[in-house]
Scaffold this motif. Structure first.
Motif, PDB file in Angstrom:
ATOM      1  N   GLY A 287       0.810  -1.212   0.000  1.00 36.50           N
ATOM      2  CA  GLY A 287       0.000   0.000   0.000  1.00 36.50           C
ATOM      3  C   GLY A 287       0.841   1.258   0.000  1.00 36.50           C
ATOM      4  N   ILE A 288       0.149   2.401  -0.001  1.00 37.84           N
ATOM      5  CA  ILE A 288       0.805   3.715  -0.062  1.00 37.84           C
ATOM      6  C   ILE A 288       1.220   4.147   1.345  1.00 37.84           C
ATOM      7  N   LYS A 289       2.491   4.516   1.474  1.00 32.48           N
ATOM      8  CA  LYS A 289       3.012   5.003   2.757  1.00 32.48           C
ATOM      9  C   LYS A 289       2.901   6.526   2.856  1.00 32.48           C
ATOM     10  N   THR A 290       3.218   7.204   1.746  1.00 35.69           N
ATOM     11  CA  THR A 290       3.207   8.672   1.711  1.00 35.69           C
ATOM     12  C   THR A 290       2.662   9.124   0.363  1.00 35.69           C
ATOM     13  N   GLU A 291       1.848  10.158   0.383  1.00 36.21           N
ATOM     14  CA  GLU A 291       1.392  10.754  -0.872  1.00 36.21           C
ATOM     15  C   GLU A 291       1.701  12.244  -0.842  1.00 36.21           C
ATOM     16  N   ILE A 292       2.346  12.727  -1.903  1.00 40.60           N
ATOM     17  CA  ILE A 292       2.710  14.135  -2.002  1.00 40.60           C
ATOM     18  C   ILE A 292       1.957  14.724  -3.179  1.00 40.60           C
ATOM     19  N   SER A 293       1.087  15.701  -2.902  1.00 43.55           N
ATOM     20  CA  SER A 293       0.319  16.341  -3.974  1.00 43.55           C
ATOM     21  C   SER A 293       1.061  17.575  -4.471  1.00 43.55           C
ATOM     22  N   THR A 294       1.056  17.747  -5.790  1.00 45.72           N
ATOM     23  CA  THR A 294       1.636  18.942  -6.396  1.00 45.72           C
ATOM     24  C   THR A 294       0.535  19.553  -7.265  1.00 45.72           C
ATOM     25  N   ASN A 295       0.809  20.673  -7.887  1.00 45.75           N
ATOM     26  CA  ASN A 295      -0.215  21.246  -8.766  1.00 45.75           C
ATOM     27  C   ASN A 295       0.181  21.125 -10.231  1.00 45.75           C
ATOM     28  N   LYS A 296       1.076  20.182 -10.523  1.00 48.78           N
ATOM     29  CA  LYS A 296       1.554  19.999 -11.892  1.00 48.78           C
ATOM     30  C   LYS A 296       1.673  18.503 -12.202  1.00 48.78           C
ATOM     31  N   SER A 297       1.517  18.168 -13.488  1.00 43.85           N
ATOM     32  CA  SER A 297       1.861  16.812 -13.918  1.00 43.85           C
ATOM     33  C   SER A 297       3.366  16.627 -13.767  1.00 43.85           C
ATOM     34  N   ILE A 298       3.757  15.478 -13.231  1.00 40.68           N
ATOM     35  CA  ILE A 298       5.184  15.186 -13.055  1.00 40.68           C
ATOM     36  C   ILE A 298       5.598  14.176 -14.119  1.00 40.68           C
ATOM     37  N   PHE A 299       6.650  14.509 -14.867  1.00 43.77           N
ATOM     38  CA  PHE A 299       7.100  13.647 -15.964  1.00 43.77           C
ATOM     39  C   PHE A 299       8.226  12.712 -15.544  1.00 43.77           C
ATOM     40  N   ASP A 300       8.957  13.084 -14.501  1.00 43.70           N
ATOM     41  CA  ASP A 300      10.040  12.225 -14.033  1.00 43.70           C
ATOM     42  C   ASP A 300      10.420  12.651 -12.627  1.00 43.70           C
ATOM     43  N   ALA A 301      11.051  11.743 -11.895  1.00 36.90           N
ATOM     44  CA  ALA A 301      11.536  12.051 -10.547  1.00 36.90           C
ATOM     45  C   ALA A 301      12.736  11.185 -10.263  1.00 36.90           C
ATOM     46  N   SER A 302      13.568  11.655  -9.352  1.00 38.07           N
ATOM     47  CA  SER A 302      14.743  10.890  -8.953  1.00 38.07           C
ATOM     48  C   SER A 302      14.959  11.045  -7.454  1.00 38.07           C
ATOM     49  N   TYR A 303      15.154   9.927  -6.786  1.00 43.10           N
ATOM     50  CA  TYR A 303      15.425   9.907  -5.346  1.00 43.10           C
ATOM     51  C   TYR A 303      16.918   9.661  -5.147  1.00 43.10           C
ATOM     52  N   SER A 304      17.534  10.408  -4.226  1.00 48.20           N
ATOM     53  CA  SER A 304      18.960  10.236  -3.941  1.00 48.20           C
ATOM     54  C   SER A 304      19.159   9.480  -2.638  1.00 48.20           C
ATOM     55  N   ASN A 305      19.934   8.409  -2.697  1.00 44.91           N
ATOM     56  CA  ASN A 305      20.297   7.679  -1.474  1.00 44.91           C
ATOM     57  C   ASN A 305      21.319   8.434  -0.646  1.00 44.91           C
ATOM     58  N   LEU A 306      21.955   9.456  -1.236  1.00 48.10           N
ATOM     59  CA  LEU A 306      22.980  10.215  -0.517  1.00 48.10           C
ATOM     60  C   LEU A 306      22.358  11.287   0.371  1.00 48.10           C
ATOM     61  N   ASN A 307      21.299  11.950  -0.124  1.00 43.52           N
ATOM     62  CA  ASN A 307      20.707  13.041   0.671  1.00 43.52           C
ATOM     63  C   ASN A 307      19.231  12.808   1.015  1.00 43.52           C
ATOM     64  N   ARG A 308      18.662  11.720   0.492  1.00 49.53           N
ATOM     65  CA  ARG A 308      17.262  11.322   0.768  1.00 49.53           C
ATOM     66  C   ARG A 308      16.243  12.350   0.300  1.00 49.53           C
ATOM     67  N   LEU A 309      16.596  13.092  -0.723  1.00 44.21           N
ATOM     68  CA  LEU A 309      15.686  14.080  -1.293  1.00 44.21           C
ATOM     69  C   LEU A 309      15.231  13.615  -2.678  1.00 44.21           C
ATOM     70  N   ILE A 310      14.099  14.170  -3.124  1.00 42.19           N
ATOM     71  CA  ILE A 310      13.542  13.830  -4.430  1.00 42.19           C
ATOM     72  C   ILE A 310      13.549  15.086  -5.290  1.00 42.19           C
ATOM     73  N   VAL A 311      14.001  14.935  -6.532  1.00 42.29           N
ATOM     74  CA  VAL A 311      13.910  16.046  -7.474  1.00 42.29           C
ATOM     75  C   VAL A 311      12.943  15.623  -8.582  1.00 42.29           C
ATOM     76  N   THR A 312      12.056  16.553  -8.996  1.00 45.60           N
ATOM     77  CA  THR A 312      11.037  16.226  -9.992  1.00 45.60           C
ATOM     78  C   THR A 312      11.138  17.139 -11.208  1.00 45.60           C
ATOM     79  N   ALA A 313      10.668  16.603 -12.358  1.00 50.75           N
ATOM     80  CA  ALA A 313      10.616  17.349 -13.616  1.00 50.75           C
ATOM     81  C   ALA A 313       9.165  17.532 -14.011  1.00 50.75           C
ATOM     82  N   SER A 314       8.822  18.745 -14.462  1.00 50.45           N
ATOM     83  CA  SER A 314       7.417  19.074 -14.731  1.00 50.45           C
ATOM     84  C   SER A 314       7.214  19.814 -16.049  1.00 50.45           C
TER      85      SER A 314
END
Length: 423
Positions: A287-314
């Motif tokens: 199941g879903i652990k976390t849901e993050i809503s944005t106001n844009k369609s997201i075309f790609d995302a990348s999670y970093s194991n080094l800093n635990r942050l997510i960067v998204t492309a829109s």
């Protein structure tokens, strides 16, 4: 100091974590109108005085956790910092510009790129896969899919055997085995279960499973084992006989196409969608652990194991940095402005904590430091058409595929490091 036009002196302390570049820790009075260029001249002069040797090193300067990209006085004003205070400026050696290498010519749009140790795997709109060396030599063209390929990923590469997966608009995922020595490839399994094109694919960190996201809004998890057809025992036996593999898990939750999927760890998946959401899935709970809503369609995302942050492309031309661990307030940490068309693809460096690359419909790749939201570190030019995919899996090479039917390869290396291979 005249705060209106920045004239006058500012007291600064110059700090660095790179000890060999440290200068005396005393307050320096510098002109408020100084930019990165003048600060570099000033710092190199200090280093010359300290060592007695000629110094010409490019540095970047962090002022209150953000790179200086204009005049120091303007930066301080924007951050509402008093000009009367002594300002701490941290400096780091600038990451060197990636060098353009080969251009790999294909017969159609290149929509999927993945680099292993020394092989580049590409997927194309002419329904074929291709394998290249990182030096640009073409090794193999692989037919099999009946529609454009949208994503590829390596499973493993050892003992002369390469295993990889590809997903396509033909609604299937194909599992391949490549004998490197004989340069022969075979399709081991066809994975069936999606009802529309499969846009994204990701192999788990332990290489035992892979996950796919589709236009049918479903997230599916499959076995990557050589002899496991997935599904239940009865259908598994039948499936194994005809080479068809069925999913071991189907997860529903998105309302529109899944644009990206990535393993965070062996039991956690990140997905993004055209439905303006990002979801983190717990596979042990299915199941879903976390849901993050944005106001844009997201075309790609990348999670970093080094800093635990997510960067998204829109679609709004921007990249955004998210901290999925934040519970209160906005979890958007930063917005990165620089592309002038929709951003199609993004990926963190696997070795550099602050760096990521992006590719967009403005025909450009950009290399970013997440501490520099106002401007990228470098524009990586070369594509004559929109960029469809970018990969930095191998720290030495940034590779991107585009609608100009090419893959562009850029050699990347750490500051101050030159290997024998580079020479």
């Amino acid at each position: 100091m005249d705060a209106e036009n920045g004239e006058g002196q500012v007291q600064v302390h110059l700090k660095t974590k790179q000890e060999h570049y440290a200068v005396p820790d005393v307050p320096y009075a510098i002109d408020g109108t100084m930019t990165t260029v003048e600060l570099n001249t000033f710092l190199n002069a200090l280093l010359r005085n300290k060592s007695g040797e000629e110094s010409s090193i490019d540095f970047d300067f962090l002022v209150f956790d953000e790179y200086l990209r204009g005049r120091l006085c303007d930066h301080l004003k924007e951050k509402a910092i008093s000009f009367e205070d002594a300002i701490e400026i941290e400096y780091v050696e600038r990451f060197p510009a990636p060098e353009p290498q080969d251009c790999l010519l294909h017969d159609d749009w290149v929509s999927a790129v993945k680099v292993s140790d020394k092989w580049i795997l590409t997927g194309c709109y002419d329904n074929t896969l291709n394998i290249w060396t990182h030096k640009g030599k073409h090794i193999l063209t692989i037919p099999g899919h009946t529609a454009p390929i949208k994503a590829v990923d390596w499973i493993s590469l050892d003992n002369g055997i390469g295993r990889f997966v590809s997903s396509s608009q033909d609604q299937t995922v194909m599992l391949w085995q490549w004998n490197v020595d004989s340069n022969a490839v075979e399709c081991v399994s066809i994975c069936k279960g999606h009802e529309r094109g499969v846009d994204s694919i990701s192999v788990s960190p332990d290489a035992t499973r892979f996950a796919t996201g589709s236009w049918d809004t479903m997230l599916k998890v499959w076995s990557a084992a050589e002899d496991d057809a997935g599904g239940d025992a009865a259908s598994s036996k039948k499936s194994k006989e005809n080479g068809v593999r069925t999913p071991i898990m189907t997860l529903q939750g998105h309302r529109e196409s899944i644009s990206a999927v990535q393993w965070i760890d062996t039991s956690t998946l990140l997905t993004t969608s055209w439905d303006h959401t990002m979801k983190i899935w717990d596979l042990s709970l299915e199941g879903i652990k976390t849901e993050i809503s944005t106001n844009k369609s997201i075309f790609d995302a990348s999670y970093s194991n080094l800093n635990r942050l997510i960067v998204t492309a829109s679609a709004d031309k921007n990249l955004r940095l998210y901290d999925p661990r934040t519970n209160q307030g906005s979890i958007v940490r930063n917005t990165y402005l620089g592309h002038n068309a929709w951003v199609q693809t993004v990926m963190w460096s696997t070795t550099e904590e602050f760096l990521f690359v992006s590719g967009a419909y403005d025909n450009q790749n950009k290399l970013w430091d997440c501490r520099s939201p106002k401007a990228p570190l470098y524009d990586l030019l070369g594509h004559g058409e929109k960029v469809l995919d970018i990969d930095w899996s191998n720290p030495k090479y940034i590779c991107s595929g585009g609608a100009d039917n090419t893959v562009r390869v850029f050699k990347s290396r750490k500051a101050g490091i030159e290997t024998m291979e580079d020479k």
